[in-house]
Design an enzyme around this catalytic site. Structure first.
Site, short mmCIF file in Angstrom:
data_model
loop_
_atom_site.label_atom_id
_atom_site.label_comp_id
_atom_site.label_asym_id
_atom_site.label_seq_id
_atom_site.Cartn_x
_atom_site.Cartn_y
_atom_site.Cartn_z
N SER A 7 22.50 -4.65 -16.14
CA SER A 7 21.64 -4.13 -15.08
C SER A 7 22.49 -3.98 -13.82
O SER A 7 23.18 -4.93 -13.43
CB SER A 7 20.51 -5.11 -14.81
OG SER A 7 20.03 -4.93 -13.49
N HIS A 31 21.18 -0.45 -17.91
CA HIS A 31 19.80 -0.80 -17.56
C HIS A 31 19.57 -0.48 -16.08
O HIS A 31 20.23 -1.04 -15.20
CB HIS A 31 19.58 -2.29 -17.83
CG HIS A 31 18.19 -2.77 -17.60
ND1 HIS A 31 17.19 -2.67 -18.54
CD2 HIS A 31 17.63 -3.38 -16.53
CE1 HIS A 31 16.08 -3.20 -18.05
NE2 HIS A 31 16.31 -3.63 -16.82
N ASP A 33 17.07 -0.54 -13.02
CA ASP A 33 15.84 -1.16 -12.51
C ASP A 33 15.28 -0.32 -11.37
O ASP A 33 15.83 -0.31 -10.27
CB ASP A 33 16.15 -2.57 -12.00
CG ASP A 33 16.39 -3.54 -13.14
OD1 ASP A 33 15.49 -3.65 -14.00
OD2 ASP A 33 17.45 -4.18 -13.17
N MET A 35 12.43 0.03 -8.76
CA MET A 35 11.37 -0.77 -8.11
C MET A 35 10.82 0.02 -6.94
O MET A 35 11.58 0.62 -6.18
CB MET A 35 11.96 -2.09 -7.61
CG MET A 35 12.64 -2.90 -8.70
SD MET A 35 13.15 -4.51 -8.05
CE MET A 35 13.95 -5.21 -9.49
N HIS A 64 14.10 1.01 -16.59
CA HIS A 64 13.04 -0.01 -16.51
C HIS A 64 12.23 0.28 -15.25
O HIS A 64 12.67 -0.01 -14.14
CB HIS A 64 13.70 -1.40 -16.48
CG HIS A 64 12.72 -2.53 -16.33
ND1 HIS A 64 13.11 -3.80 -15.98
CD2 HIS A 64 11.37 -2.58 -16.47
CE1 HIS A 64 12.04 -4.59 -15.93
NE2 HIS A 64 10.98 -3.87 -16.21
N MET A 66 9.62 -0.37 -12.76
CA MET A 66 8.69 -1.34 -12.17
C MET A 66 7.96 -0.62 -11.06
O MET A 66 8.24 -0.81 -9.86
CB MET A 66 9.49 -2.56 -11.67
CG MET A 66 9.97 -3.44 -12.82
SD MET A 66 11.31 -4.55 -12.36
CE MET A 66 12.70 -3.47 -12.61
N MET A 135 9.63 -9.91 -20.34
CA MET A 135 10.31 -10.34 -19.10
C MET A 135 10.48 -11.86 -19.12
O MET A 135 9.53 -12.60 -19.38
CB MET A 135 9.50 -9.95 -17.86
CG MET A 135 9.44 -8.47 -17.55
SD MET A 135 11.04 -7.67 -17.27
CE MET A 135 11.68 -8.58 -15.87
N ASP A 174 14.78 -9.66 -20.45
CA ASP A 174 15.34 -9.24 -19.17
C ASP A 174 15.01 -10.31 -18.12
O ASP A 174 13.83 -10.58 -17.87
CB ASP A 174 14.73 -7.89 -18.77
CG ASP A 174 15.23 -7.36 -17.44
OD1 ASP A 174 16.20 -7.92 -16.89
OD2 ASP A 174 14.66 -6.36 -16.96
C1 DX5 Z 1 14.30 -8.08 -12.61
C2 DX5 Z 1 15.06 -6.97 -13.27
C3 DX5 Z 1 16.22 -7.42 -14.08
C4 DX5 Z 1 17.30 -8.10 -13.29
C5 DX5 Z 1 18.19 -8.87 -14.18
O1 DX5 Z 1 13.14 -7.59 -12.05
O2 DX5 Z 1 14.20 -6.25 -14.13
O3 DX5 Z 1 16.76 -6.34 -14.84
O4 DX5 Z 1 18.09 -7.21 -12.59
O5 DX5 Z 1 19.08 -9.56 -13.38
P1 DX5 Z 1 19.55 -11.03 -13.75
O6 DX5 Z 1 20.32 -10.90 -15.03
O7 DX5 Z 1 20.37 -11.43 -12.59
O8 DX5 Z 1 18.31 -11.86 -13.93
ZN ZN Z 2 15.11 -4.84 -15.61
#
Ligand code: DX5
Ligand code: ZN
Length: 220
Positions: A7, A31, A33, A35, A64, A66, A135, A174
């Site tokens: 990620s 990956h 993320d 948000m 991913h 969110m 998660m 994740d």
């Molecule tokens: C959290 C994200 C993850 C996160 C993982 O909301 O979806 O993908 O970046 O990071 P680590 O490995 O640091 O938990």
């Molecule tokens: Zn993620």
């Protein structure tokens, strides 16, 4: 088969091409993320920025999302080159229709569940899924502690996939995956691992990914 998906949440966003180049040789997917500061308290990328990253990535992208109102807000991502699109069960009114649409566009369709959502909630979606994401932290931030209490959900999903003949459906974890926790997730049945801070906070991201892969593969 074991898949490692770094990620970039903890990477330097101003230097993404070189950050991605650091891990591309040894990773399966990137990956991403996304948000929106509504579904989770943080904001990472607008759709336009996410699209640029997806289109320029040397690795296939595991997006991913969110984001709230995924039934509508995820649709632009179907027009990108993303290899896999994950939406949150908690953010969809009609997950089945959205997942079916994602698949129709030739992408892997995935659903994610937050720590407070039971695995049984998504059981009826199984035939429409190419990946389940359990998660192992509350979504929103990198660098949190792995919640081993999520392992019963991973075990239940593993059983459904094996016993239901869903051999092509991946099972992803994740959040908090690192050198200490990856074996626990593997033992519970995960085959696809997201790792953020452990990779990008290291001076040797490639070496960390190779070690994670080895640790997961060593689980009997
Ligand atoms: C959290 C994200 C993850 C996160 C993982 O909301 O979806 O993908 O970046 O990071 P680590 O490995 O640091 O938990
Ligand atoms: Zn993620």
């Amino acid at each position: 088969m074991i898949r490692l998906c770094p990620s970039i949440l903890n990477a330097n966003f101003d230097e993404l091409p070189s950050e991605i180049a650091k891990i591309a040789r040894v990773s399966d997917l990137l990956h991403l993320d996304v948000m929106d500061n509504k579904f989770v308290p943080s904001f990472t990328f607008s759709f336009e920025r996410a699209r640029e990253i997806i289109e320029s990535s040397q690795l296939p992208v595991d997006a991913h999302l969110m984001i709230t109102n995924a039934d509508k807000e995820a649709l632009p991502y179907l027009e990108t080159k993303a290899a896999s699109i994950t939406v949150h069960f908690e953010a969809c009114e009609d997950p089945l229709t959205l997942l079916t649409e994602i698949r129709k566009r030739g992408k892997r369709a995935a659903i994610a569940i937050k720590p407070g959502t039971g695995i049984d909630e998504i059981r009826e979606l199984l035939p429409a899924l190419d990946m389940i994401l359990v998660m192992t932290v509350e979504p929103g931030f990198g660098g949190q502690k792995f919640m081993s209490e999520m392992m019963p959900k991973v075990e239940a999903a593993r059983k459904w996939l094996d016993e239901g003949g869903f051999g092509d459906t991946w099972l992803q974890v994740d959040g908090g995956v690192n050198l200490e926790t990856i074996a626990t997730a593997r033992r519970a049945g995960a085959d696809t691992f997201v790792a953020g801070s452990v990779v990008f906070n290291s001076p040797d991201p490639e070496g960390v990914i190779e070690t994670l892969r080895h640790l997961a593969a060593s689980v009997k």
